[in-house]
Design a protein around this motif. Structure first.
Motif, PDB file in Angstrom:
ATOM      1  N   LEU A  94      26.929 -62.428 -27.701  1.00  0.00           N
ATOM      2  CA  LEU A  94      25.798 -61.648 -27.183  1.00  0.00           C
ATOM      3  C   LEU A  94      26.118 -60.156 -27.237  1.00  0.00           C
ATOM      4  CD1 LEU A  94      23.057 -61.560 -25.508  1.00  0.00           C
ATOM      5  CD2 LEU A  94      24.553 -61.300 -23.550  1.00  0.00           C
ATOM      6  N   LEU A  95      27.350 -59.814 -26.853  1.00  0.00           N
ATOM      7  CA  LEU A  95      27.721 -58.406 -26.815  1.00  0.00           C
ATOM      8  C   LEU A  95      27.833 -57.829 -28.223  1.00  0.00           C
ATOM      9  CD1 LEU A  95      30.326 -58.636 -23.951  1.00  0.00           C
ATOM     10  CD2 LEU A  95      28.049 -57.663 -23.820  1.00  0.00           C
ATOM     11  N   ALA A  96      28.258 -58.663 -29.176  1.00  0.00           N
ATOM     12  CA  ALA A  96      28.349 -58.188 -30.558  1.00  0.00           C
ATOM     13  C   ALA A  96      26.968 -57.890 -31.118  1.00  0.00           C
ATOM     14  CB  ALA A  96      29.045 -59.239 -31.415  1.00  0.00           C
ATOM     15  N   ARG A  97      25.979 -58.647 -30.693  1.00  0.00           N
ATOM     16  CA  ARG A  97      24.616 -58.455 -31.158  1.00  0.00           C
ATOM     17  C   ARG A  97      23.919 -57.323 -30.434  1.00  0.00           C
ATOM     18  NH1 ARG A  97      22.852 -62.973 -34.135  1.00  0.00           N
ATOM     19  NH2 ARG A  97      24.460 -64.475 -33.708  1.00  0.00           N
ATOM     20  N   GLY A  98      24.250 -57.157 -29.160  1.00  0.00           N
ATOM     21  CA  GLY A  98      23.508 -56.236 -28.296  1.00  0.00           C
ATOM     22  C   GLY A  98      23.594 -54.805 -28.790  1.00  0.00           C
ATOM     23  N   GLU A  99      22.445 -54.174 -28.845  1.00  0.00           N
ATOM     24  CA  GLU A  99      22.385 -52.798 -29.343  1.00  0.00           C
ATOM     25  C   GLU A  99      23.068 -51.838 -28.375  1.00  0.00           C
ATOM     26  OE1 GLU A  99      20.809 -48.940 -29.158  1.00  0.00           O
ATOM     27  OE2 GLU A  99      19.804 -50.441 -27.950  1.00  0.00           O
ATOM     28  N   GLN A 100      23.051 -52.189 -27.060  1.00  0.00           N
ATOM     29  CA  GLN A 100      23.579 -51.244 -26.076  1.00  0.00           C
ATOM     30  C   GLN A 100      25.082 -51.408 -25.801  1.00  0.00           C
ATOM     31  OE1 GLN A 100      22.653 -52.401 -21.826  1.00  0.00           O
ATOM     32  NE2 GLN A 100      20.792 -53.136 -22.764  1.00  0.00           N
ATOM     33  N   THR A 101      25.715 -52.367 -26.457  1.00  0.00           N
ATOM     34  CA  THR A 101      27.129 -52.615 -26.174  1.00  0.00           C
ATOM     35  C   THR A 101      28.016 -51.517 -26.765  1.00  0.00           C
ATOM     36  OG1 THR A 101      26.617 -54.932 -26.434  1.00  0.00           O
ATOM     37  CG2 THR A 101      28.939 -54.361 -26.332  1.00  0.00           C
ATOM     38  N   ARG A 102      29.005 -51.108 -25.998  1.00  0.00           N
ATOM     39  CA  ARG A 102      30.010 -50.179 -26.522  1.00  0.00           C
ATOM     40  C   ARG A 102      31.164 -50.989 -27.083  1.00  0.00           C
ATOM     41  NH1 ARG A 102      29.930 -44.612 -24.260  1.00  0.00           N
ATOM     42  NH2 ARG A 102      27.923 -44.475 -23.253  1.00  0.00           N
ATOM     43  N   LEU A 103      31.441 -50.797 -28.346  1.00  0.00           N
ATOM     44  CA  LEU A 103      32.420 -51.665 -29.001  1.00  0.00           C
ATOM     45  C   LEU A 103      33.857 -51.322 -28.629  1.00  0.00           C
ATOM     46  CD1 LEU A 103      30.705 -51.945 -32.462  1.00  0.00           C
ATOM     47  CD2 LEU A 103      30.943 -53.742 -30.781  1.00  0.00           C
ATOM     48  N   GLU A 104      34.075 -50.154 -28.061  1.00  0.00           N
ATOM     49  CA  GLU A 104      35.452 -49.818 -27.668  1.00  0.00           C
ATOM     50  C   GLU A 104      35.805 -50.410 -26.298  1.00  0.00           C
ATOM     51  OE1 GLU A 104      33.312 -45.841 -26.684  1.00  0.00           O
ATOM     52  OE2 GLU A 104      33.010 -47.554 -27.968  1.00  0.00           O
ATOM     53  N   MET A 105      34.883 -51.158 -25.713  1.00  0.00           N
ATOM     54  CA  MET A 105      35.128 -51.809 -24.421  1.00  0.00           C
ATOM     55  C   MET A 105      36.309 -52.773 -24.523  1.00  0.00           C
ATOM     56  SD  MET A 105      32.772 -54.893 -23.002  1.00  0.00           S
ATOM     57  CE  MET A 105      31.268 -54.098 -23.321  1.00  0.00           C
ATOM     58  N   PRO A 106      37.322 -52.659 -23.637  1.00  0.00           N
ATOM     59  CA  PRO A 106      38.444 -53.597 -23.720  1.00  0.00           C
ATOM     60  C   PRO A 106      38.016 -55.019 -23.331  1.00  0.00           C
ATOM     61  CG  PRO A 106      39.005 -51.697 -22.371  1.00  0.00           C
ATOM     62  CD  PRO A 106      37.526 -51.657 -22.603  1.00  0.00           C
ATOM     63  N   VAL A 107      38.643 -55.973 -23.979  1.00  0.00           N
ATOM     64  CA  VAL A 107      38.418 -57.384 -23.636  1.00  0.00           C
ATOM     65  C   VAL A 107      39.740 -57.918 -23.105  1.00  0.00           C
ATOM     66  CG1 VAL A 107      37.708 -59.648 -24.502  1.00  0.00           C
ATOM     67  CG2 VAL A 107      36.768 -57.590 -25.533  1.00  0.00           C
ATOM     68  N   VAL A 108      39.707 -58.551 -21.936  1.00  0.00           N
ATOM     69  CA  VAL A 108      40.936 -59.124 -21.379  1.00  0.00           C
ATOM     70  C   VAL A 108      40.657 -60.575 -20.979  1.00  0.00           C
ATOM     71  CG1 VAL A 108      41.731 -56.890 -20.484  1.00  0.00           C
ATOM     72  CG2 VAL A 108      40.445 -58.402 -18.992  1.00  0.00           C
ATOM     73  N   VAL A 109      41.727 -61.335 -20.855  1.00  0.00           N
ATOM     74  CA  VAL A 109      41.596 -62.710 -20.369  1.00  0.00           C
ATOM     75  C   VAL A 109      41.936 -62.711 -18.879  1.00  0.00           C
ATOM     76  CG1 VAL A 109      42.515 -65.051 -20.546  1.00  0.00           C
ATOM     77  CG2 VAL A 109      42.123 -63.711 -22.614  1.00  0.00           C
ATOM     78  N   GLY A 110      41.081 -63.318 -18.074  1.00  0.00           N
ATOM     79  CA  GLY A 110      41.280 -63.335 -16.624  1.00  0.00           C
ATOM     80  C   GLY A 110      41.909 -64.636 -16.161  1.00  0.00           C
ATOM     81  N   ARG A 111      42.952 -64.536 -15.353  1.00  0.00           N
ATOM     82  CA  ARG A 111      43.644 -65.733 -14.823  1.00  0.00           C
ATOM     83  C   ARG A 111      43.489 -65.775 -13.317  1.00  0.00           C
ATOM     84  NH1 ARG A 111      49.738 -67.124 -16.542  1.00  0.00           N
ATOM     85  NH2 ARG A 111      48.684 -68.341 -18.122  1.00  0.00           N
ATOM     86  N   PRO A 112      43.063 -66.823 -12.696  1.00  0.00           N
ATOM     87  CA  PRO A 112      42.695 -68.112 -13.293  1.00  0.00           C
ATOM     88  C   PRO A 112      41.296 -68.089 -13.902  1.00  0.00           C
ATOM     89  CG  PRO A 112      42.464 -68.231 -10.917  1.00  0.00           C
ATOM     90  CD  PRO A 112      43.029 -66.877 -11.215  1.00  0.00           C
ATOM     91  N   THR A 113      40.412 -67.267 -13.319  1.00  0.00           N
ATOM     92  CA  THR A 113      39.068 -67.149 -13.897  1.00  0.00           C
ATOM     93  C   THR A 113      38.664 -65.680 -13.894  1.00  0.00           C
ATOM     94  OG1 THR A 113      37.982 -67.379 -11.759  1.00  0.00           O
ATOM     95  CG2 THR A 113      38.309 -69.417 -13.025  1.00  0.00           C
ATOM     96  N   ALA A 114      37.626 -65.376 -14.651  1.00  0.00           N
ATOM     97  CA  ALA A 114      37.130 -63.998 -14.684  1.00  0.00           C
ATOM     98  C   ALA A 114      36.573 -63.613 -13.317  1.00  0.00           C
ATOM     99  CB  ALA A 114      36.059 -63.874 -15.753  1.00  0.00           C
ATOM    100  N   ALA A 115      35.867 -64.559 -12.677  1.00  0.00           N
ATOM    101  CA  ALA A 115      35.268 -64.265 -11.370  1.00  0.00           C
ATOM    102  C   ALA A 115      36.348 -63.935 -10.348  1.00  0.00           C
ATOM    103  CB  ALA A 115      34.438 -65.460 -10.908  1.00  0.00           C
TER     104      ALA A 115
END
Lengths: 346, 390
Positions: free
Chosen positions: B122-143
């Protein structure tokens, strides 16, 4: 009298093809060929030469004539209208992507109104506008080049011909098909320039320059995006989100859009003018201008309803259009030649 | 005729004023961080940290005083797609979800193990997404990560981004942007390396790196292993810290604190032609601290330092290679190297590449160079005449 200089016609070609490539070529040509896109561009150029020579031989200067000629010119008029419609359709889609809540008609209607007005003013105005616009296009490209250079990974250009020659030839045929419209239009442009015969030089200069510029742009974009370029719809706008210059130049997207917008405007105007000119010759009309408004309405109708969406257009461009373009590129001059009036020798 | 055309154009002028497709700030829910988790029955749980500007100004000591105002709202929504979850948010938030300013995307570990790429479409498609946004894995969950209270920051999105910016100083991880993930996805022979963020003493912290195979997280790398992988990726940036055990020719032992000023890697070799893969590392560093009593920068010690740095870097790289062999993931891009420079060899090993990684011999060569020792050439108490320095 030559009202439109030769270089202005070449520049018009350059602006039309180069400035709009970020909108057109990328998503329907690059998705086929990937990182070998630049080879396809270079291959497309010699592929067009036979068509150029054939058009020059068979249709040196279009004049109203027999029924066959009328059919040929009517086909050309329809083809030019299709090219104009596709141009505006892609621009409309791009603007719709950026301004999601804006209705399509709110973009297409005023745009086509200005296009009809410009075409009404004649080709000379369009050509001279192209000369003025060229520095803006090159400046926009230069700024993008400077900002994007740090993102380029030359390794992304490797390996060459990973998918073999097949996709490259297919991509070259798509590019050649797209440029066929300009070759077919050239005889009418030359007549407007009061040239006795279709000259190849401005076309070759224009196509050659565009090929070099696009090879450079294609190489740059492949270097930045790698294989991902095959799925990016509007790379220049995605690039504007990758270049981290938000504090320096917040309107980078506008800068990227401006040249494309100008190119789309000139290309739509050129082909709408060509469509009216060819239709006027088909129906033995002395003046093409009364046809512009009805053709403009047709264009608006097709822009809004001709293709259900971008995906339908891409599918058409990749599958049907190359065949249609190459057949018409050969057929229109052939019919024109067959329908020529024999010269009466005194 | 021209007069009428001019008048018509003048009438159109008001259309050019003001904004088109405007978004009023008070109607927007500005997302500072987005978390995406997998639901056990399929679908996604999207958790947002939505910045609350007035709360932020109070948290920062702004005027207004009075009662406590939260600096952010936290919202969760379950839906079959990320898009649907975001679309449902305004029912609770009463604002339009605006993710253009999202500082970080956190993908929950279970979802990363299922397929991380599903979460970013969704974010790759979204026109408003900033591509330099870091992506991290959350442990145990993102929430769970999103609900941690960061130290020294009001918003967890900002806290994680700051940690990413500081990453270069510790060399154990680096920020991987959404663009990096999208770029690596279609490439053959390279997998993304993402920071793994979790709870450390109640605060959000980077625990190591997530190793992926394709789009799936298959293992985690410790900070030491991550550093080794980053050496091989050529992503140890100037400013990274490097501690090296050192013993000089006089038998004095201790540690050197160095700052990396440059690091380059060149991958070579072609296993299909009998030449094993190789990694040639060029490391430039400068001395920041010498915790060695009586140390002086003599020519002999300089050579000893080069050897110590080479040993240290080599040790870190070996740990990284061990993690690669264990996980059978290719964050370095050895496969991509073969694909680019030896396509014929790559075609031979492509189908079984991940199995090759289990026993991939890589010859590592480290060429260190100490370029500067700053304001002194020896530890306090050492000066020319007592011990000859350079």
């Amino acid at each position: 009298m030559e009202r439109i200089p030769s270089f202005a016609w070449s520049i018009l070609l350059i602006v039309c093809l180069f400035a709009t490539f970020g909108l057109f070529g990328m998503f329907w040509i690059l998705s086929v060929t990937g990182r070998d896109f630049w080879i396809a561009i270079l291959l497309a150029l010699p592929a067009l030469l036979p068509l150029l020579l054939w058009t020059r031989f068979a249709m040196p200067s279009p004049r109203p004539g027999s029924l066959l000629r009328a059919v040929a010119y009517a086909l050309a008029a329809a083809y030019f209208l299709l090219l104009s419609v596709m141009t505006v359709h892609v621009m409309n889609d791009m603007m719709g992507t950026l301004l999601e809540e804006t209705p399509a008609v709110a973009i297409a209607l005023p745009f086509l109104a200005v296009v009809v007005y410009a075409a009404h003013s004649g080709l000379e105005v369009v050509a001279r506008l192209a000369v003025l616009v060229l520095p803006v296009v090159l400046m926009g490209f230069g700024v993008i080049l400077v900002l994007a250079l740090p993102l380029v990974d030359p390794g992304n250009l490797l390996p060459i011909l990973d998918g073999g020659w097949g996709p490259v030839f297919r991509s070259a045929s798509l590019i050649a098909a797209w440029w066929t419209g300009f070759i077919l239009l050239a005889p009418w442009v030359e007549r407007e320039r009061s040239q006795p015969a279709c000259s190849c030089r401005p076309l070759l200069l224009g196509f050659g320059t565009v090929a070099l510029l696009l090879t450079l742009l294609g190489g740059l974009l492949v270097g930045i995006f790698g294989l991902r370029l095959q799925v990016v719809t509007y790379p220049v706008f995605v690039l504007s989100r990758m270049v981290n210059i938000s504090h320096l130049l917040t309107r980078f997207v506008s800068l990227a859009i401006s040249p494309a917008f100008l190119g789309v405007f000139l290309m739509a105007t050129l082909f709408l003018w060509g469509s009216s000119r060819a239709a006027a010759d088909a129906f033995h009309l002395a003046d093409n201008r009364p046809l512009l408004l009805p053709l403009g309405f047709w264009a608006l109708f097709f822009v809004l309803h001709g293709f259900p969406g971008k995906m339908a257009l891409v599918s058409f461009l990749q599958q049907t259009f190359p065949v249609v373009a190459l057949i018409l590129g050969f057929l229109v001059p052939l019919l024109s030649w067959l329908g020529r009036t024999p010269q009466v020798r005194p | 005729m021209k007069g009428w055309a001019g008048a018509a154009l003048l009438l159109l002028l008001p259309l050019l004023t003001g904004c088109w497709s405007l978004k009023e700030p008070e109607e927007l829910g500005i997302v500072a961080a987005m978390g995406v988790d997998a639901l056990s029955g399929g679908g996604y749980r999207v958790t947002l940290e939505v910045a609350h500007p007035s709360g932020l100004s109070k948290a920062a000591g702004g005027t207004g005083g009075g009662g406590k105002t939260a600096s952010a709202y936290y919202l969760s929504e379950d839906a079959p797609t990320v898009y649907q979850a975001l679309k449902r948010m305004p029912h609770v938030l009463a604002r339009q979800v605006f993710w253009s300013q999202t500082r970080v995307l956190i993908v929950g570990e279970p979802l990363a193990k299922r397929n991380l790429l599903d979460a970013v479409d969704l974010l790759a498609r979204g026109e408003q997404t900033r591509l330099e946004m870091p992506v991290v894995v959350g442990r145990p969950t993102a929430a769970a990560v999103l609900h941690l209270k960061p130290l020294g920051e009001s918003l967890i999105g900002n806290a994680i981004v700051t940690q990413m910016h500081n990453a270069a100083r510790v060399a154990a991880y680096r920020a991987t942007s959404l663009n990096d993930v999208l770029e690596a996805a279609p490439e053959e022979g390279i997998d993304p390396l993402l920071p793994l963020v979790g709870n450390q003493l109640g605060y959000p912290a980077v625990l190591g790196s997530a190793l992926l195979r394709g789009g799936r997280m298959v293992d985690t790398a410790t900070p030491a292993e991550s550093t080794g992988i980053l050496w091989l990726r050529g992503e140890i940036r100037p400013g990274a810290e490097l501690s090296v055990p050192f013993s000089d020719t006089g038998g004095r032992t201790g540690n050197l604190g160095l700052t990396v000023t440059g690091a380059q890697v060149r991958i070579g070799g072609d296993p299909a032609q009998g030449s094993p893969l190789s990694a040639r590392l060029e490391v430039k560093a400068e001395v920041m601290e010498a915790d060695v009593t009586g140390f002086a920068l003599t020519p002999t010690n300089l050579m000893q330092m080069d050897r110590a740095i080479a040993r240290r870097v080599l040790g870190q790289v070996e740990k990284g290679l061990a993690a690669i062999a264990r996980s059978r993931s290719d964050p370095v891009g050895f496969g991509r190297y073969l694909h680019r420079f030896h396509p014929a060899s790559w075609r031979q090993v492509k189908a079984t590449w991940y199995r090759h990684l289990n026993r991939l011999p890589v010859r590592v060569n480290v060429s260190p160079e100490v370029s500067r020792s700053h304001m002194t050439t020896g530890t306090p108490g050492i000066w020319p005449g007592k011990t000859r320095g350079i």
